[in-house]
Design an enzyme around this catalytic site. Structure first.
Site, PDB file in Angstrom:
ATOM      1  N   CYS A   2      -4.267  12.598   0.364  1.00 50.86           N
ATOM      2  CA  CYS A   2      -4.004  13.768  -0.475  1.00 50.86           C
ATOM      3  C   CYS A   2      -3.691  13.372  -1.917  1.00 50.86           C
ATOM      4  CB  CYS A   2      -2.815  14.527   0.071  1.00 50.86           C
ATOM      5  SG  CYS A   2      -2.973  14.911   1.812  1.00 50.86           S
ATOM      6  N   ARG A  28      -9.308  12.380  -3.848  1.00 57.04           N
ATOM      7  CA  ARG A  28      -8.336  11.862  -2.881  1.00 57.04           C
ATOM      8  C   ARG A  28      -8.253  12.712  -1.619  1.00 57.04           C
ATOM      9  NH1 ARG A  28      -4.848   8.143  -4.787  1.00 57.04           N
ATOM     10  NH2 ARG A  28      -3.461   8.653  -3.071  1.00 57.04           N
ATOM     11  N   TRP A  75      -6.168  16.138   2.338  1.00 56.71           N
ATOM     12  CA  TRP A  75      -7.023  15.464   3.324  1.00 56.71           C
ATOM     13  C   TRP A  75      -6.227  15.533   4.619  1.00 56.71           C
ATOM     14  CZ3 TRP A  75      -6.854  11.283   6.691  1.00 56.71           C
ATOM     15  CH2 TRP A  75      -8.086  10.794   7.126  1.00 56.71           C
ATOM     16  N   ASN A 101       2.003  13.618   0.369  1.00 61.66           N
ATOM     17  CA  ASN A 101       0.912  12.759   0.821  1.00 61.66           C
ATOM     18  C   ASN A 101       1.518  11.725   1.745  1.00 61.66           C
ATOM     19  OD1 ASN A 101      -1.273  11.027   1.109  1.00 61.66           O
ATOM     20  ND2 ASN A 101      -0.876   9.989  -0.840  1.00 61.66           N
ATOM     21  N   GLY A 102       0.982  11.618   2.955  1.00 66.63           N
ATOM     22  CA  GLY A 102       1.516  10.633   3.892  1.00 66.63           C
ATOM     23  C   GLY A 102       1.614  11.234   5.279  1.00 66.63           C
ATOM     24  N   GLU A 485     -22.589  -4.055   3.881  1.00 68.82           N
ATOM     25  CA  GLU A 485     -22.163  -3.088   2.867  1.00 68.82           C
ATOM     26  C   GLU A 485     -23.223  -1.991   2.690  1.00 68.82           C
ATOM     27  OE1 GLU A 485     -19.607  -2.236   1.502  1.00 68.82           O
ATOM     28  OE2 GLU A 485     -20.174  -1.183  -0.336  1.00 68.82           O
ATOM     29  N   LYS A 489     -22.681   2.146   3.165  1.00 66.99           N
ATOM     30  CA  LYS A 489     -23.023   3.161   2.154  1.00 66.99           C
ATOM     31  C   LYS A 489     -23.857   4.272   2.776  1.00 66.99           C
ATOM     32  CE  LYS A 489     -20.731   2.360  -0.223  1.00 66.99           C
ATOM     33  NZ  LYS A 489     -19.797   1.301  -0.360  1.00 66.99           N
ATOM     34  N   GLU A 492     -21.685   6.430   5.235  1.00 66.15           N
ATOM     35  CA  GLU A 492     -20.594   7.273   4.738  1.00 66.15           C
ATOM     36  C   GLU A 492     -21.050   8.431   3.870  1.00 66.15           C
ATOM     37  OE1 GLU A 492     -17.587   5.412   2.227  1.00 66.15           O
ATOM     38  OE2 GLU A 492     -19.072   4.088   1.369  1.00 66.15           O
ATOM     39  N   HIS A 508     -30.832 -10.713  21.187  1.00 68.35           N
ATOM     40  CA  HIS A 508     -29.740 -10.767  22.170  1.00 68.35           C
ATOM     41  C   HIS A 508     -29.299  -9.361  22.587  1.00 68.35           C
ATOM     42  CE1 HIS A 508     -29.509 -15.062  21.668  1.00 68.35           C
ATOM     43  NE2 HIS A 508     -29.458 -14.906  20.363  1.00 68.35           N
ATOM     44  N   LYS A 609     -10.805   8.712  -0.849  1.00 69.72           N
ATOM     45  CA  LYS A 609     -10.979   7.489  -1.639  1.00 69.72           C
ATOM     46  C   LYS A 609      -9.957   6.419  -1.262  1.00 69.72           C
ATOM     47  CE  LYS A 609     -12.673   4.970  -4.952  1.00 69.72           C
ATOM     48  NZ  LYS A 609     -13.920   4.259  -4.584  1.00 69.72           N
TER      49      LYS A 609
END
Ligand code: AGP
Length: 614
Positions: A2, A28, A75, A101-102, A485, A489, A492, A508, A609
């Protein structure tokens, strides 16, 4: 997670500052938004599920007026996104408003106690409980501040909190534990915020709060205390003034500047951020100190999350290949897997763009508690990681707003490449002229990246990965690390299942999934020409293969109907340079796939983020 903003002003309306702050903080958290303004003898509260722009226009927020107020972008953690779960939350009387936030760990216990004591809890959030806790403590306290402190002392977990109450219309109370919170100092106003971009338009002077600190701001003063086991200790004003930092990031850097998305802007910024990382670190004594610490260590542990973990994989490869030092990579949230064997004499390289990622900080704390020393690699001056590290290497990439890390990945690789070279020099593995030779090459990385971005824009289709539900992104050697990486990308922001594993592993197991037309991307690097065999085995099973390679070496594969080869210019054979031409292709691929599918790459679903929760 948040985003919080709170503003107290002497003689200006705070709603424009809060509204702009909410826009700047939206990265955020973006499932719901809210604002509380102190007005007359009451609070005006507006909140709703949805994004910041719709919220601001729906409630005509900029027409509201007041000298003190709070804003929040959410969030969701406790309770799904909804109007009622949006912050701010209030106590039973509606005279206290809070943003947070938390995550409060003792939520269930507190809720049961509050309900028994007759509090009416309206939402499913842990945040609302804090407003009721303060209300609950009021009869036993001689001031609002005392009630606030008593309530905070009952919390377990992580929090950055800002609170207003109608009895003291010109104050914002705040507290921090394991979630970021800063204070921006203005002329005739002060701001409490989760992050720097929210206050850059108004001030560059900030105080970064530490865990256990709490206090209040008015328009003209900041009062800070530390909550300890021995009680509340006042932070003297003189000590506070020594903690004021000047932030060098500009407002332009933190805005889109005509680009449709921050992510695209940040892809384009890489030539500048890479140059800035190189120039800012190559002469920095901190980097030399880190290199010497690294070289003299017993074990080297490299940790981080997501993209930062991926940059750490590249670092470990360079350390082994160039500095001949073995290191151990561990995903931050899995630090328990190795922490019992970490101890005195070991060095931990903790990589975090934000410097506030909960998992990374917890790993750092666990390793430090066992005697290891820490080199923090971060982009944010004053972040928790920078404060908890023994030596800090700053990435100097400028602010990154897009949730998908782009320019910070390449800047992480640049700073870690420099660290590798100085560690090799320190250990006598390379001599000064060999290091200088490689530094000259690295100093050109920004030009290589600029060319790579241009080429990638030409080669990546406007509407890539049409109809793809699942793809493989493979490589060997350095290519296998970059492919990790690349796959993150695509996952997400384009919401396509992209799996990455070292190409040699296909036989395998994973090749069983491959059938005609299955998309397979190869990140082909010069250290692993044997990848040609892996391409052939995919081709033989009808996969649709795209190979992305640099032009400095020859791959023994002929293009054909289902095999495309994209060659990005790179003249040099230096392995330290190979990530720069290759990664932009995949950043552009993910970006275009996201936009073509109608998504907003800056706000991927379910993500935030900076991940400040466990
Ligand atoms: C990558 O695009 C994501 N934003 C994510 O994986 C990120 O790298 C991770 O959460 C770590 O963040 P940090 O670098 O701020 O610690």
């Amino acid at each position: 997670m948040c985003g919080i903003i709170g503003v107290c002003a002497l003689n200006r309306n705070v709603t424009p500052i809060i509204s702009l702050g909410l826009r700047r903080l939206e990265y955020r958290g973006y499932d719901s938004v809210g604002i509380a303004i102190v007005s007359g003898d009451g609070l005006i509260i507006r909140k709703a599920k949805g994004d910041v722009d719709s919220f601001l226009s729906k409630f005509k927020v900029e027409e509201l007026s007041g000298l003190t107020g709070l804003g929040h972008t959410r969030w969701a953690t406790h309770g799904p996104p909804s109007d009622v779960n949006a912050h701010p939350h209030t106590d039973c009387s509606g005279r206290i408003a809070i943003v947070h936030n938390g995550v409060i760990r003792n939520y269930n216990t507190i809720k049961r106690v509050l309900e028994l004591r007759g509090h009416r809890i309206a939402s499913e959030t842990d945040t609302e409980l804090i407003a009721h806790l303060i209300e609950d403590e009021m009869p036993f306290s001689s001031s609002f501040f005392e009630a606030f402190v008593r309530a905070i002392s009952r919390l377990e977990g992580s929090y950055a909190i800002a609170v207003i109450n109608v009895e003291e219309p010109n104050r914002i109370y705040f507290a921090r534990m394991k979630s970021p919170l800063i204070i921006g100092l203005g002329e005739g106003f002060n701001i409490v915020s989760s992050d720097i971009p929210a206050l850059l338009d108004y001030t560059r002077r900030v105080i970064v709060l530490e865990d256990g600190e709490l206090g209040w701001v008015t328009a003209t003063e900041v009062k800070l205390f530390k909550l300890t086991e021995l009680g509340l200790i006042r932070v003297e004003d003189d000590d506070l003034s020594t903690r004021v930092r000047f932030i060098e990031w500009s407002v332009e850097e933190a805005s889109k500047q005509g680009f449709p998305h921050f992510m695209l802007k940040e892809i384009f910024e890489q030539p500048y951020s890479i140059k800035s990382t190189y120039e800012g670190n190559v002469e920095d004594p901190a980097l030399r100190m880190a290199a010497s610490m690294l070289w003299s260590s017993r074990n080297i542990i490299v940790t981080g999350a997501g993209t930062s973990y991926h940059a750490g994989l590249v670092f470990s490869y360079y350390l082994s290949r160039i500095a001949r030092r073995l290191s151990y990579n561990i995903i931050a949230s899995e630090h328990k897997l190795i922490e019992d064997s970490v101890g005195k004499g070991d060095v931990v390289i903790a990589i975090s763009q934000s410097g506030e990622t909960f998992d990374t900080l917890e790993a750092v704390r666990a390793f430090k508690a066992r005697g290891a020393r820490v080199i923090g690699v971060t982009n944010v001056v004053g972040s928790a990681l920078s404060r908890e590290s023994d030596v800090v290497v700053y990435m100097r990439a400028g602010p990154e707003i897009g949730v998908a890390a782009t320019k910070t990945y390449t800047s992480q690789i640049m700073s870690l490449s420099l660290l590798t070279l100085f560690a090799a020099l320190e250990g006598g593995v390379l001599d000064r002229s060999e290091v200088e030779d490689k530094l000259v090459k690295l100093s050109r990385a920004h030009e290589i990246t600029a060319k790579a971005i241009e080429e990638s824009l030409k080669h990546v289709p406007e509407n890539p990965l049409v109809g793809s539900k699942s793809i493989y992104m493979l490589g060997r050697g350095l290519g296998s690390l970059i492919a990790r990486e690349a796959a993150l990308k695509v996952k997400e922001i384009a919401y396509i299942h992209a799996e990455s594993y070292p190409a040699g592993e296909s036989k395998h197991g994973p090749i069983a999934l491959v059938e005609k037309g299955f998309p397979v991307y190869f990140v082909a690097t010069s250290d692993s020409p044997e990848i040609a065999g892996n391409v052939m085995e995919m081709r033989a099973r009808g996969a649709h293969v795209t190979i992305v390679k640099t032009s400095n070496w020859r791959l023994d594969v002929e293009p054909g109907d289902s095999v495309e080869i994209v060659e990005i210019p790179l003249e040099d054979s230096e392995i330290l340079l190979e990530p720069y031409p290759l990664i932009p292709y995949f950043q552009v691929l993910a970006y275009r796939a996201s936009v073509a599918r109608g998504y907003n790459p800056d706000k991927p679903r379910n993500l935030a983020k900076t991940v400040t929760v466990e």
